[in-house]
Design a protein around this motif. Structure first.
Motif, PDB file in Angstrom:
ATOM      1  N   GLY A  37       0.727  -1.229   0.106  1.00 33.90           N
ATOM      2  CA  GLY A  37      -0.109   0.172   0.018  1.00 33.90           C
ATOM      3  C   GLY A  37       0.981   1.192   0.006  1.00 33.90           C
ATOM      4  N   VAL A  38       2.188   1.258   0.832  1.00 33.91           N
ATOM      5  CA  VAL A  38       2.922   2.251   0.818  1.00 33.91           C
ATOM      6  C   VAL A  38       3.230   2.789  -0.735  1.00 33.91           C
ATOM      7  N   GLU A  39       3.413   1.798  -1.456  1.00 39.58           N
ATOM      8  CA  GLU A  39       3.829   2.048  -2.872  1.00 39.58           C
ATOM      9  C   GLU A  39       3.034   2.398  -3.897  1.00 39.58           C
ATOM     10  N   ASN A  40       1.631   2.259  -3.427  1.00 40.84           N
ATOM     11  CA  ASN A  40       0.601   2.352  -4.149  1.00 40.84           C
ATOM     12  C   ASN A  40      -0.491   3.758  -3.764  1.00 40.84           C
ATOM     13  N   GLU A  41       0.228   5.008  -4.029  1.00 42.38           N
ATOM     14  CA  GLU A  41      -0.013   6.009  -3.593  1.00 42.38           C
ATOM     15  C   GLU A  41      -1.201   6.940  -4.617  1.00 42.38           C
ATOM     16  N   LYS A  42      -2.185   7.245  -4.119  1.00 40.29           N
ATOM     17  CA  LYS A  42      -3.321   8.104  -5.029  1.00 40.29           C
ATOM     18  C   LYS A  42      -3.834   9.278  -4.269  1.00 40.29           C
ATOM     19  N   GLN A  43      -4.263  10.161  -5.067  1.00 39.39           N
ATOM     20  CA  GLN A  43      -5.157  11.094  -4.540  1.00 39.39           C
ATOM     21  C   GLN A  43      -6.485  10.667  -4.487  1.00 39.39           C
ATOM     22  N   VAL A  44      -7.179  10.893  -3.302  1.00 41.45           N
ATOM     23  CA  VAL A  44      -8.558  10.086  -3.132  1.00 41.45           C
ATOM     24  C   VAL A  44      -9.573  11.150  -2.711  1.00 41.45           C
ATOM     25  N   LYS A  45     -10.568  11.292  -3.393  1.00 38.78           N
ATOM     26  CA  LYS A  45     -11.671  12.227  -3.274  1.00 38.78           C
ATOM     27  C   LYS A  45     -12.579  11.516  -2.132  1.00 38.78           C
ATOM     28  N   LEU A  46     -13.083  12.426  -1.170  1.00 39.97           N
ATOM     29  CA  LEU A  46     -13.834  11.979  -0.126  1.00 39.97           C
ATOM     30  C   LEU A  46     -15.107  11.283  -0.647  1.00 39.97           C
ATOM     31  N   SER A  47     -15.729  11.831  -1.749  1.00 40.91           N
ATOM     32  CA  SER A  47     -16.658  11.317  -2.394  1.00 40.91           C
ATOM     33  C   SER A  47     -16.806   9.830  -2.884  1.00 40.91           C
ATOM     34  N   GLU A  48     -15.303   9.386  -3.078  1.00 45.60           N
ATOM     35  CA  GLU A  48     -15.146   8.104  -3.454  1.00 45.60           C
ATOM     36  C   GLU A  48     -15.502   7.034  -2.322  1.00 45.60           C
ATOM     37  N   ILE A  49     -15.275   7.514  -1.263  1.00 45.91           N
ATOM     38  CA  ILE A  49     -15.581   6.347   0.155  1.00 45.91           C
ATOM     39  C   ILE A  49     -16.585   6.902   0.890  1.00 45.91           C
ATOM     40  N   ALA A  50     -17.124   8.019   0.933  1.00 45.94           N
ATOM     41  CA  ALA A  50     -18.162   8.715   1.981  1.00 45.94           C
ATOM     42  C   ALA A  50     -19.500   8.889   1.236  1.00 45.94           C
ATOM     43  N   GLU A  51     -20.460   8.916   2.329  1.00 44.15           N
ATOM     44  CA  GLU A  51     -21.761   9.341   1.761  1.00 44.15           C
ATOM     45  C   GLU A  51     -22.104  10.777   2.249  1.00 44.15           C
ATOM     46  N   LYS A  52     -21.595  11.213   3.361  1.00 39.17           N
ATOM     47  CA  LYS A  52     -21.730  12.263   3.943  1.00 39.17           C
ATOM     48  C   LYS A  52     -20.799  12.989   4.746  1.00 39.17           C
ATOM     49  N   ILE A  53     -20.766  14.319   4.993  1.00 39.78           N
ATOM     50  CA  ILE A  53     -19.713  14.950   5.875  1.00 39.78           C
ATOM     51  C   ILE A  53     -20.448  16.070   6.525  1.00 39.78           C
ATOM     52  N   THR A  54     -20.234  16.137   7.715  1.00 43.73           N
ATOM     53  CA  THR A  54     -21.128  17.325   8.432  1.00 43.73           C
ATOM     54  C   THR A  54     -19.841  17.906   9.286  1.00 43.73           C
ATOM     55  N   PHE A  55     -20.090  19.261   9.614  1.00 40.16           N
ATOM     56  CA  PHE A  55     -19.252  20.001  10.526  1.00 40.16           C
ATOM     57  C   PHE A  55     -19.758  20.715  11.784  1.00 40.16           C
ATOM     58  N   ILE A  56     -19.576  20.245  12.925  1.00 40.59           N
ATOM     59  CA  ILE A  56     -20.362  20.553  14.122  1.00 40.59           C
ATOM     60  C   ILE A  56     -19.294  21.442  14.949  1.00 40.59           C
ATOM     61  N   PRO A  57     -19.779  22.792  14.906  1.00 41.84           N
ATOM     62  CA  PRO A  57     -19.139  23.598  15.774  1.00 41.84           C
ATOM     63  C   PRO A  57     -19.861  23.208  17.320  1.00 41.84           C
TER      64      PRO A  57
END
Length: 394
Positions: A37-57
Motif C-alpha cells: 500500500g505504501v507504494e500504491n499512492e493516489k489522490q482520493v476524493k472523499l466522495s469516493e468512500i463517503a456518503e456524507k460530511i458534517t461540520f459541528i461547531p
C-alpha cells in the motif's frame, strides 16, 4: 460493548503477499498488505468512500470550555457527543453541538476523578463511562451520576478500558517498564480479576526509565460490532478478545516498514547512538486502526516518536477490492462540502469517522484561502473547536 481508549503472543508477522482471507488454526483472519500500500499512492476524493460530511461547531459557554482535546477518544452515545480533554475531564454535547453537561469532575467523592484517563460509551444501556485511576464511573448523557466500581491496573494515564455488555471491563496495561506481567485484564464490577492475559514481551530498559511514547491518535483497544479488538504496541497482529482467549483478526504485512528489534525504543533510544537511531526510525511505520464495514482507515506515523511535528500519513484497506491505498498528502480531498481536507482522528460509531479542529487553526486556514462551510465562517479565536464527521459508504 463500549469504548474508552497491547497482544504479543506474537504470531510471527506474516510476509506472505496474499491478500485473501486466510485461516490459521481454523480461525479466519485477514492479511493487510501494508507494504504494498505504501507504494500504491493516489489522490482520493472523499466522495469516493463517503456518503456524507458534517461540520459541528461545539457550543462555547463558561461551563463548556474545551482545551487539550483528546481527539482519538471522542465518542458518541445515541447521538450524544462526548469530548474528552487530557487530564481535565469530559463534556457532553448534542448532535448539533449544543452543550449538555460536564461528565464527572475532579474530586475525591463518588462520581469524581482524581486522575482523568478516558471515556467509554454503551449505547444499549445509554451510559457514558469515565475511567479514573482504579475505577470506572457510569453517567447518563445528561451528566447524572449512576454508579462506580473498582478496576485493576497500575493507574497510569495512558491505560484504556472498554465495558462489555455483561458489565465486564476489559483493560489494557501498557508494558511501560518492560516487566509488566499482564497486558489485558478482564474484571467484574466488584474489581475482581476474572482473566489476566500474560505479557510475554519482557525486556530491560536502560537507566530504569519508562519508554512508552503515545501520540494523540493511538487506539490499542477498540470496539467493532460488539467485539473487543486489541492492538499491541509493537505487534503486527490485531486480536479479537473473548472471555478466555485472543483470536487473531488481522495481520499487518509491514514488510520493509516493520520496526527492527534493535531500533525499538527501549533498545536504541536511551543509548549513545540515540540520535542515529532516531534517523533510522523514520523509515519504519506504526499504523493505527479505524475499522469499518468496508474500509479500514489507517493513519500512521514513523517510529521516530520524538519528532512531534512530523505530519501523519494515511492509508486505507478496501475489504471489497482487497487493496491498500496510500492517500496522497495524508488526507482525503474534500469535494463534498467546502474544501477542508479530512484525516480522521477516531471512529465514533459504525462507519462514522471524526476529526477535531481547533477554531484558531480553521481561522488560519480560511485566511490562506481554504473554503469553509457556511456554519464555520463566523468562528472566533476563543470559540470551542469543530468536530468533522464523515459517514462512510458500506
Amino acid at each position: 460493548l463500549s469504548l474508552c481508549m497491547m497482544a504479543c503472543i506474537c504470531i510471527a508477522s506474516c510476509t506472505s503477499k496474499q491478500q485473501q482471507e486466510t485461516v490459521v488454526n481454523n480461525l479466519p483472519y485477514t492479511i493487510i498488505p501494508f507494504e504494498k500500500g505504501v507504494e500504491n499512492e493516489k489522490q482520493v476524493k472523499l466522495s469516493e468512500i463517503a456518503e456524507k460530511i458534517t461540520f459541528i461547531p461545539m457550543e462555547t459557554t463558561d461551563a463548556s470550555l474545551l482545551t487539550k482535546v483528546r481527539a482519538n477518544n471522542i465518542i458518541s452515545v445515541n447521538g450524544t457527543i462526548v469530548i474528552p480533554c487530557f487530564y481535565l475531564g469530559a463534556w457532553a454535547f448534542d448532535e448539533n453541538g449544543k452543550f449538555i453537561a460536564p461528565i464527572s469532575r475532579k474530586g475525591q467523592g463518588p462520581g469524581e476523578f482524581t486522575r482523568f484517563i478516558c471515556v467509554a460509551g454503551n449505547s444499549d444501556k445509554d451510559l457514558i463511562y469515565v475511567k479514573s485511576s482504579y475505577k470506572m464511573m457510569a453517567f447518563r448523557p445528561d451528566g447524572t451520576f449512576v454508579n462506580e466500581y473498582k478496576i485493576p491496573g497500575i493507574g497510569l494515564p495512558w491505560e484504556s478500558s472498554i465495558v462489555m455488555q455483561d458489565s465486564i471491563t476489559l483493560s489494557v496495561i501498557l508494558n511501560t517498564t518492560g516487566q509488566i506481567p499482564h497486558r489485558l485484564i478482564l474484571s467484574n464490577t466488584q474489581g475482581d480479576t476474572l482473566k489476566a492475559f500474560p505479557q510475554y514481551d519482557h525486556f530491560e530498559i536502560p537507566r530504569g526509565m519508562n519508554y512508552i511514547y503515545i501520540n494523540n491518535k493511538e487506539n490499542y483497544l477498540y470496539e467493532y460490532k460488539d467485539e473487543a479488538v486489541y492492538h499491541d504496541y509493537y505487534c503486527d497482529t490485531l486480536y479479537t478478545v473473548t472471555r478466555d482467549s485472543l483470536l487473531p483478526r488481522y495481520l499487518l504485512d509491514m514488510g520493509k516498514y516493520k520496526l527492527p528489534k534493535d531500533l525499538r525504543l527501549e533498545a536504541a533510544f536511551y543509548t549513545d547512538d540515540a540520535e542515529q537511531a532516531k534517523k533510522k526510525a523514520l523509515n519504519y511505520y506504526r499504523p493505527i486502526f479505524l475499522e469499518n464495514d468496508r474500509y479500514i482507515v489507517m493513519p500512521y506515523t514513523t517510529w521516530n516518536l520524538f519528532e512531534r511535528d512530523l505530519p501523519a500519513e494515511l492509508m486505507y484497506y478496501d475489504r471489497q477490492t482487497k487493496e491498500c491505498i496510500k492517500v496522497k498528502d495524508g488526507a482525503f480531498v474534500n469535494d463534498m462540502m467546502g474544501d477542508l481536507p479530512f484525516c480522521p482522528d477516531a471512529r465514533i460509531a459504525e462507519n462514522v469517522l471524526a476529526e477535531w479542529w481547533e477554531a484558531t487553526d480553521l481561522m488560519e486556514l480560511a485566511e490562506e484561502g481554504v473554503k469553509l462551510p457556511e456554519n464555520l465562517k463566523n468562528l472566533k479565536e476563543d470559540d470551542n473547536g469543530v468536530l468533522v464527521l464523515v459517514h462512510l459508504k458500506k
